[in-house]
Design a protein around this motif. Structure first.
Motif: not given
Lengths: 593, 474
Positions: A239, A426, B150, B337, B358-361
């Motif tokens: 994911f 990224r 994020n 997340q 961490s990531l904010s889609r």
């Protein structure tokens, strides 16, 4: 079509799995309707006197003793005008119509038809009565969208003398537009649409060996791990590694005629995003909104799990139908892992003996059968068309040794492995160029060298060598730092960095960079490699490498992918000239010292 | 204890005697006219009824899961009442907000049982993807690592992946206090669903809501650590049913906090095991993904409706392992997340957010010109790239020592230190504006030589990339 004499009744309900008795009225894979709400299901096993049914809707409140109605047909889709630009659920219920009927939430029960019956289509016949027609032959045309002309085909299995056909005019799907008298004197009445069982491959005359690339506008894919028309590819990744963005990019920019996008057990907002974006984006070739060539199948993760299992088949059957009209179709399935999990869930409810990680033993054969439906073919009527399959895989924990990834790998020819480490920096698309592969390189090479650039093959191999050499050197860099390398090796590391940053990395959100046509890919790589070649001269002259990396032209190279579309080679040529000028000046300065 | 269901409903069927009791499940035979998934009341001889739900039903045998556990049930004397409808809860605005309930929606604050609103099935219905509106309204949380890198967007589901002992509760409470969503005129509400949390944790949240003056807009549903495990399967669904009503019927912006999803999943595993189901990874049922999706997907915006549901689920990763099925499947469903990191916490950094995993889609749609600032996207990307490189340099430095690093690599080390100290680190009540966060970001990237800044456009560097004293953009 349905009969109620000696009705079969529900005997057991466990989630999406229902059993009914007596079983003799059903046939395998037959469609059924259950209870007063007419929940749609499919017979998945028949055992002495018990039929097991998977239900495509929520079964809450269903009781033992409810009636089960046999429909006399296997699970089918409706194929005809009205598919294009639409969004359906996994069993082809039209979601826009559902919203009009029930509001913002999806309820269950009977829904009417997949294709609108009240819409009028302009039909132009292309054959005259009295001729012999065979399966797959084109009877006429309907303009379905600005982009797509829908060809009305004689359905597979039907042939004979065309008794009558309606003249040019406006008709609905319910109108009989033609009649065919078969050799056995049976009359087949044809409409603008026909039905086809989703689990059955649509027949074709001949399968061809893929030879043309499917250009996706994504540099790392087209140049390094190309996909062929009619080919198969998998994108596995944990994911957050960018599977969905990659699938979206492919659905937007792949140069297929038609895109079928299946959101299988994924997020609702992602489908919404596609629905918002596609009408706004223009096809780079036709300058028409992309939605006019796209069909969406959405069975999001909160929708019933059995319909998720069916969604893959619904999508591929629609893709095959357009292939038979002579179109190149690309199908994206996001994600095949969720489909496999749906299989596992239903298998678990049936208490079947599990194989690896609880998946049923037939997982591999089902996956194989799915990917086998891809291909470039000559249709029954002699038209060339193709279905290209691109499946996303979501391995648990990003571990590629799990069953779905492992089996998928056996059946696909392209493997675009997404990498967590690249994604967390990224660096997108996060396709790991060491783990990925494509079996189509030699097949598409003639196309590239003929149509784009005669040096394509050498350029590509040179680049790959630099990247591989770089990954070897990175092991040393990790231990000793870049400073420890001699200048000729530093050149490789710096060169690879340029390739990674200015070629492989591509922004899906930048209006120019999001799509790179084959010409741009070639020109850009040519410029970068020219610079790396010239760096060798710098190293030979014993000039510290960082002096070359500080040349103003380097910033120009960085900028190229964001500023040029590649339709004009002149700017690329002039950058190459500037590279020569600045490097020569650097060498000259050194000489004169 | 009173039941929320009030007087026995019409169509209820009553049976006496259980065939079998196994873990949280009871089996009753000879049952007719009962539907799958319907609600059940189990009344032992002491008369205190318990709630349950039908897990599977065949011609005459029903398997029922009992939310309050089966302890104390006796086979012959227990009465079972089949209610003929799914598990429901009464939803109202007035009688729910400002209140505290238990994990099954029964009042814990001595107030009355809500009864004036409409009754709704706690399983909800899937939102038609066609009806969803794409979330793109930026929520300022005042936390740099979130806002800058994020970004949280209204209608998003963004969980916090934590570990036991890490300050996830403090972080969630700080988000609730500071999130801009809460200071606007439009109606807002916070729904707090606790699954298996300790009393003191629940109390910390309550106090935090009280201190920030939002308590009257909060509804708390508490299944505490010593409450029955199986009840945890219901708590988040009750919380979300109330949230959906407030958001989509009452037009409120609702923030739902669910903690701890790990406890929820363990309850699910317990029931699955009792049923003798075939397990998949680590003993969790094969449908864990679908089950979690039926919770997490209940977030978002709907076209032409005022309100929204933003979901922050907290889960503790067993053994800090992000590949464990619970965080893994969650990450596949949620829109990103926020990952907390033990080594950062041990160094005293709060909030200990590890930005790399961490990531904010939804970030790219929530930021940029007219939302935050046009350089936001590239700046965030540059911070990511630089921090990823800096972590590599740190590893290298631990092998060869700082002395032998190249000049550029040394700058990266400085970058990492400053990033931790000035960007990540902030007080639990420090509320940074997005402009301040972006300024800090620029100060950090300007520590690096310009040719390293490949993610930023030259004109952005010209416009924003000045040194701290002169940076007064926007």
């Amino acid at each position: 079509m349905e009969s109620a004499i000696q009705q079969s009744l529900v005997t057991m309900i466990s989630g999406p799995v229902v059993q009914a008795r007596p079983a003799h009225r059903f046939s395998m894979n037959e469609m059924v309707e259950i209870g007063d709400e007419r929940l749609v299901g499919e017979v998945i096993s028949l055992d002495e006197d018990l039929a097991t049914i998977q239900v495509y809707e929520d079964t809450t409140g269903l009781r033992p003793g409810a009636d089960v109605y046999a429909k006399g047909l296997p699970l089918y889709v409706e194929l005809g005008p009205g598919l294009m630009g639409e969004i359906f659920d996994g069993v082809q219920r039209p979601l826009k119509v559902l919203r009009g009927k029930w509001g913002d939430f999806i309820r269950r029960g009977k829904t009417g038809t997949a294709l609108p019956r009240d819409r009028v289509w302009q039909f132009t016949p292309s054959v005259k009565p009295g001729v012999m027609v065979s399966p797959g032959e084109i009877l006429g045309e309907v303009p379905e969208s600005q982009l797509i002309t829908h060809r009305i085909l004689v359905p597979p299995g039907v042939q004979g003398i065309l008794e009558r056909i309606l003249p040019k005019g406006d008709y609905t799907l319910d109108d009989v537009i033609a009649a065919i008298r078969s050799p056995s004197d049976k009359i087949h009445e044809l409409k603008l649409f026909h039905r086809w069982p989703v689990r059955k491959i649509r027949p074709y005359r001949e399968r061809l060996v893929p030879s043309e690339p499917l250009i996706t506008g994504q540099r790392v894919i087209d140049t390094f791990f190309p996909l062929a028309r009619g080919g198969t590819a998998a994108i596995p990744g944990g994911f957050g590694t960018g599977k969905t963005v990659a699938q979206h990019q492919l659905s937007k920019w792949a140069d297929a005629d038609i895109i079928v996008y299946i959101g299988c057990g994924e997020r609702g907002n992602e489908m919404t995003g596609v629905l918002v974006d596609l009408p706004k984006l223009l096809d780079p070739r036709t300058r028409r909104p992309l939605i006019e060539r796209t069909i969406l199948i959405a069975n999001t993760s909160d929708m019933p799990v059995a319909a998720r299992e069916a969604s893959i088949y619904t999508g591929i059957t629609i893709a095959e139908y357009y292939r038979d009209m002579g179109y190149d179709v690309a199908l994206m399935a996001d994600s095949t892992s969720r489909w496999a999990e749906a299989l596992r869930e239903i298998s678990g409810r049936l208490e079947e003996m599990p194989a690896e990680e609880g998946f049923p033993a037939y997982l591999a054969s089902r996956l194989a059968a799915f990917y086998e439906r891809a291909g470039q073919v000559v249709s029954l009527a002699g038209k060339k068309g193709s279905v290209t399959l691109i499946g996303a895989v979501s391995p648990p924990g990003g571990d590629f040794s799990e069953p779905v990834t492992m089996h998928t790998k056996r059946f696909v020819q392209c493997f675009w492995a997404l990498d967590k480490e690249l994604a967390s920096a990224r660096y997108f698309p996060a396709i790991n160029y060491l783990q990925s592969y494509s079996a189509y390189i030699s097949m598409v090479e003639p196309w590239w060298t003929e149509k784009v650039g005669s040096t394509w093959k050498t350029l590509r191999e040179k680049t790959i060598n630099i990247l591989h050499e770089d990954s070897r050197l990175q092991n040393i860099v990790k231990l000793l730092g870049e400073e420890a390398l001699p200048d000729d090796q530093k050149r490789i590391v710096e060169g690879a960095r340029l390739i990674k940053n200015d070629f492989l990395q591509q922004s899906a959100f930048d209006p120019v960079d999001t799509y790179a046509g084959p010409e741009k890919q070639f020109l850009l790589l040519d410029v970068i490699l020219h610079f790396i070649d010239r760096l060798a001269d710098v190293v030979k002259a014993r000039i510290p490498l960082f002096r070359a990396m500080e040349l103003p032209v380097v910033a120009e190279i960085h900028r190229l992918k964001f500023t040029r579309r590649g339709d004009d080679p002149a700017p690329f040529r002039s950058i190459k000239e500037r590279i020569d000028k600045e490097i020569n000046a650097l060498l000259h300065r050194q000489d004169s010292l | 204890m009173e039941t929320v269901t009030g007087p026995a409903m019409k169509g209820a069927l009553e049976y006496i005697g259980l065939d079998r009791i196994s873990g949280p499940l009871v089996v009753i035979s000879g049952v007719k006219g009962v539907g799958f998934g319907e609600a059940v009341e189990i009344v032992p001889s002491d008369g205190r009824s318990r709630q349950g739900r039908i897990l599977s039903i065949s011609e005459d045998v029903a398997v029922v899961e009992v939310f309050e556990g089966t302890s104390g049930l006796a086979q012959p004397t227990t009465r079972v009442r089949f209610l003929g409808r799914p598990f429901e809860i009464t939803v109202t605005k007035e009688e729910v907000l400002g209140r505290i309930f238990d994990g099954l929606g029964r009042p814990l604050d001595g107030g009355p049982v809500p009864f004036r609103g409409e009754r709704r099935n706690i399983n909800g219905l899937p939102i038609n993807p066609v009806a969803r509106a794409y979330p793109q309204d930026f929520i300022q949380t005042g936390i740099s690592a979130i806002d800058g890198m994020n970004t949280l967007v209204r209608g998003q589901k963004l969980p916090i992946f934590s570990g036991s002992g890490l300050p996830h509760n403090e972080l969630a409470a700080q988000i609730v206090r500071q999130a801009r969503l809460l200071t606007e005129d439009e109606g807002f509400a916070v729904i707090f669903g606790a699954m298996g949390v300790r009393h003191d944790e629940a109390e910390t949240f309550r106090r935090s809501f009280e201190e920030s003056g939002v308590l009257k807009n909060v509804a708390m549903f508490l299944n505490l650590a010593d409450d029955p495990t199986v009840e945890r399967l219901i708590t988040p669904r009750i919380a979300l049913t109330v949230a959906e009503y407030l958001a989509f019927e009452q037009g409120m912006h609702v923030l739902v906090i669910l903690t701890d999803m790990t406890n929820y999943c363990e309850a699910l595993r317990e029931v699955a095991t009792s049923k003798g189901e075939v397990p998949s990874r680590k003993g969790y049922p094969g449908y864990l993904y679908s089950d979690l999706a039926s919770i997490y997907e209940r977030a978002g915006h709907i076209i032409d409706r005022q309100g929204s549901i933003t979901q922050i689920a907290i889960l503790t990763m067993p053994d800090d392992d992000i590949t464990h099925p619970i965080p893994d499947l969650t990450g596949y469903i949620t829109e990103g997340q926020i990952v907390l990191d033990r080594s950062l916490a041990q160094r005293g950094i709060y909030p200990p957010i590890n930005v790399l995993p961490s990531l904010s889609r939804l970030m790219s749609d929530g930021i940029g010109e007219e939302r935050t600032r046009k350089d936001h996207g590239n700046l965030a990307s540059q911070l990511y790239a630089a921090y990823a490189r800096a972590r590599q340099v740190q590893r290298l430095a631990s092998i060869i020592g700082e002395e032998d690093l190249s000049a550029t690599d040394k700058l990266y080390l400085t970058f990492a230190r400053e990033f931790h100290k000035r960007f990540l680190q902030q007080g639990t009540d420090e509320n940074r504006t997005i402009t301040r966060t972006l300024e800090l970001g620029w100060e950090l990237v300007m520590l690096l030589p310009e040719q390293e800044l490949t993610r930023l456009k030259p004109e952005e560097i010209d416009q924003y990339g000045t040194y701290p004293d002169t940076c007064n953009q926007k």
